[in-house]
Write a protein that holds these residues in place. Structure first.
Motif, PDB file in Angstrom:
ATOM      1  N   THR A 113       0.754  -1.081  -0.100  1.00 61.23           N
ATOM      2  CA  THR A 113      -0.083  -0.121  -0.051  1.00 61.23           C
ATOM      3  C   THR A 113       0.849   1.250   0.032  1.00 61.23           C
ATOM      4  O   THR A 113       0.791   2.261  -0.705  1.00 61.23           O
ATOM      5  CB  THR A 113      -0.916   0.216   1.333  1.00 61.23           C
ATOM      6  OG1 THR A 113      -1.763  -1.104   1.257  1.00 61.23           O
ATOM      7  CG2 THR A 113      -1.843   1.048   1.423  1.00 61.23           C
ATOM      8  N   SER A 118      -1.670   3.587  -3.378  1.00 61.06           N
ATOM      9  CA  SER A 118      -3.223   3.510  -3.855  1.00 61.06           C
ATOM     10  C   SER A 118      -3.745   2.144  -3.301  1.00 61.06           C
ATOM     11  O   SER A 118      -2.859   1.376  -2.482  1.00 61.06           O
ATOM     12  CB  SER A 118      -3.262   3.328  -5.376  1.00 61.06           C
ATOM     13  OG  SER A 118      -2.766   2.156  -6.013  1.00 61.06           O
ATOM     14  N   ALA A 119      -4.866   2.022  -3.845  1.00 62.51           N
ATOM     15  CA  ALA A 119      -5.553   0.396  -3.191  1.00 62.51           C
ATOM     16  C   ALA A 119      -5.335  -0.333  -3.998  1.00 62.51           C
ATOM     17  O   ALA A 119      -5.635  -1.466  -4.325  1.00 62.51           O
ATOM     18  CB  ALA A 119      -7.077   0.808  -2.918  1.00 62.51           C
ATOM     19  N   GLN A 120      -4.361  -0.151  -5.379  1.00 61.09           N
ATOM     20  CA  GLN A 120      -4.437  -1.068  -6.441  1.00 61.09           C
ATOM     21  C   GLN A 120      -3.039  -1.847  -6.235  1.00 61.09           C
ATOM     22  O   GLN A 120      -1.935  -1.671  -6.747  1.00 61.09           O
ATOM     23  CB  GLN A 120      -4.020  -0.303  -7.837  1.00 61.09           C
ATOM     24  CG  GLN A 120      -5.234   0.496  -7.979  1.00 61.09           C
ATOM     25  CD  GLN A 120      -6.590  -0.430  -8.252  1.00 61.09           C
ATOM     26  OE1 GLN A 120      -6.349  -1.056  -8.945  1.00 61.09           O
ATOM     27  NE2 GLN A 120      -7.715   0.324  -7.790  1.00 61.09           N
ATOM     28  N   TYR A 134      -9.356  -6.276   2.470  1.00 59.00           N
ATOM     29  CA  TYR A 134      -8.187  -5.132   2.857  1.00 59.00           C
ATOM     30  C   TYR A 134      -8.347  -3.984   1.816  1.00 59.00           C
ATOM     31  O   TYR A 134      -8.346  -2.765   2.028  1.00 59.00           O
ATOM     32  CB  TYR A 134      -6.779  -5.872   2.585  1.00 59.00           C
ATOM     33  CG  TYR A 134      -5.560  -4.848   2.949  1.00 59.00           C
ATOM     34  CD1 TYR A 134      -5.283  -4.394   4.231  1.00 59.00           C
ATOM     35  CD2 TYR A 134      -5.079  -4.243   2.079  1.00 59.00           C
ATOM     36  CE1 TYR A 134      -4.366  -3.507   4.516  1.00 59.00           C
ATOM     37  CE2 TYR A 134      -4.102  -3.039   2.112  1.00 59.00           C
ATOM     38  CZ  TYR A 134      -3.741  -3.198   3.350  1.00 59.00           C
ATOM     39  OH  TYR A 134      -2.583  -2.166   3.726  1.00 59.00           O
ATOM     40  N   MET A 135      -8.001  -4.374   0.284  1.00 56.67           N
ATOM     41  CA  MET A 135      -8.227  -3.404  -0.892  1.00 56.67           C
ATOM     42  C   MET A 135      -9.721  -2.717  -0.910  1.00 56.67           C
ATOM     43  O   MET A 135      -9.593  -1.413  -1.142  1.00 56.67           O
ATOM     44  CB  MET A 135      -7.934  -4.331  -2.143  1.00 56.67           C
ATOM     45  CG  MET A 135      -6.538  -4.719  -2.287  1.00 56.67           C
ATOM     46  SD  MET A 135      -6.390  -5.462  -3.864  1.00 56.67           S
ATOM     47  CE  MET A 135      -6.552  -7.135  -3.521  1.00 56.67           C
ATOM     48  N   THR A 136     -10.884  -3.358  -0.363  1.00 52.56           N
ATOM     49  CA  THR A 136     -12.039  -2.621  -0.545  1.00 52.56           C
ATOM     50  C   THR A 136     -11.965  -1.573   0.564  1.00 52.56           C
ATOM     51  O   THR A 136     -12.408  -0.301   0.594  1.00 52.56           O
ATOM     52  CB  THR A 136     -13.179  -3.691  -0.326  1.00 52.56           C
ATOM     53  OG1 THR A 136     -13.054  -4.595  -1.241  1.00 52.56           O
ATOM     54  CG2 THR A 136     -14.426  -2.976  -0.517  1.00 52.56           C
ATOM     55  N   LEU A 138      -9.338  -0.389   2.218  1.00 54.78           N
ATOM     56  CA  LEU A 138      -8.436   0.744   1.766  1.00 54.78           C
ATOM     57  C   LEU A 138      -8.901   1.762   0.790  1.00 54.78           C
ATOM     58  O   LEU A 138      -8.987   2.990   0.973  1.00 54.78           O
ATOM     59  CB  LEU A 138      -7.150   0.002   1.336  1.00 54.78           C
ATOM     60  CG  LEU A 138      -6.071   1.063   0.817  1.00 54.78           C
ATOM     61  CD1 LEU A 138      -5.593   1.860   1.764  1.00 54.78           C
ATOM     62  CD2 LEU A 138      -4.886   0.117   0.252  1.00 54.78           C
ATOM     63  N   GLN A 139      -9.618   1.383  -0.014  1.00 54.73           N
ATOM     64  CA  GLN A 139     -10.194   2.070  -1.086  1.00 54.73           C
ATOM     65  C   GLN A 139     -11.267   3.070  -0.585  1.00 54.73           C
ATOM     66  O   GLN A 139     -11.220   4.207  -0.846  1.00 54.73           O
ATOM     67  CB  GLN A 139     -11.113   1.365  -2.276  1.00 54.73           C
ATOM     68  CG  GLN A 139     -11.380   2.296  -3.374  1.00 54.73           C
ATOM     69  CD  GLN A 139     -10.192   3.299  -4.047  1.00 54.73           C
ATOM     70  OE1 GLN A 139      -9.245   2.545  -4.478  1.00 54.73           O
ATOM     71  NE2 GLN A 139     -10.330   4.429  -4.054  1.00 54.73           N
TER      72      GLN A 139
END
Length: 147
Positions: A113, A118-120, A134-136, A138-139
Motif C-alpha cells: 500500500t 493506492s489501493a491497487q 483489505y483492498m476494499t 483501503l479504497q
C-alpha cells in the motif's frame, strides 16, 4: 386377502419413492455465489492539522468489509495525499489458520500500500479473501480522504 396386503405394501413403497423423488427434484440445485464483500458504513476518524481534505497529516479509517472468514478494516495515515502508513484494524482471526495466513499477508499488503500509494495492490497468494477485503476497505478510506 394376502394378495391385497402385498399389493398395498407395494403401492405404499412406490408412492413413498415417488414422493421422495419429487421432493428432491423441487430442491434448488444452484449454489449460492460466494458472499461478496459487504461494506458497512465507515466509522472514520481524522486527526492532524488539515482542515480540508487532501491537506495536512490525517488518519482515515475505511469501512469494515465482511469476508468469508471475518471482517477486515483498514486505517491509513496520509500526509497531504501521500500514504505514509497503513494498518489493519480488523482481520479474520476466527481460527488458527486465519491467524497464520493474516500474520504473513497483512504486513505484505501494508508494505504494498505504501509502495503503490493506492489501493491497487496485488492480492497475497493464499489470502485472497483477506486481500480483497483489505483492498476494499483501503479504497473506502482513500475515498474518504480525497472527498
Amino acid at each position: 386377502m394376502r394378495a391385497h396386503s402385498l399389493r398395498r405394501t407395494l403401492l405404499t413403497c412406490v408412492a413413498t419413492v415417488t414422493v421422495t423423488v419429487l421432493a428432491l427434484s423441487l430442491k434448488p440445485h444452484h449454489v449460492a455465489p460466494a458472499a461478496a464483500p459487504v461494506t458497512q458504513p465507515p466509522p472514520s476518524s481524522s486527526t492532524g492539522g488539515g482542515t480540508s481534505p487532501g491537506t495536512g497529516t490525517r488518519t482515515v479509517t475505511g469501512s469494515t468489509v465482511q469476508t468469508r472468514y471475518g471482517p477486515v478494516q483498514v486505517q491509513v495515515t496520509l500526509d497531504g495525499s501521500k500514504i505514509t502508513s497503513a494498518r489493519a484494524l480488523q482481520q479474520p482471526d476466527g481460527d488458527s489458520r486465519s491467524r497464520e495466513i493474516n500474520a504473513s499477508a497483512i504486513p505484505v499488503l501494508v508494505q504494498e500500500t505504501v509502495k503503490a500509494q493506492s489501493a491497487q495492490v496485488d492480492a497475497v497468494s493464499g489470502a485472497t479473501y483477506t486481500s480483497e477485503g483489505y483492498m476494499t476497505s483501503l479504497q473506502s478510506a482513500l475515498d474518504q480522504a480525497h472527498a
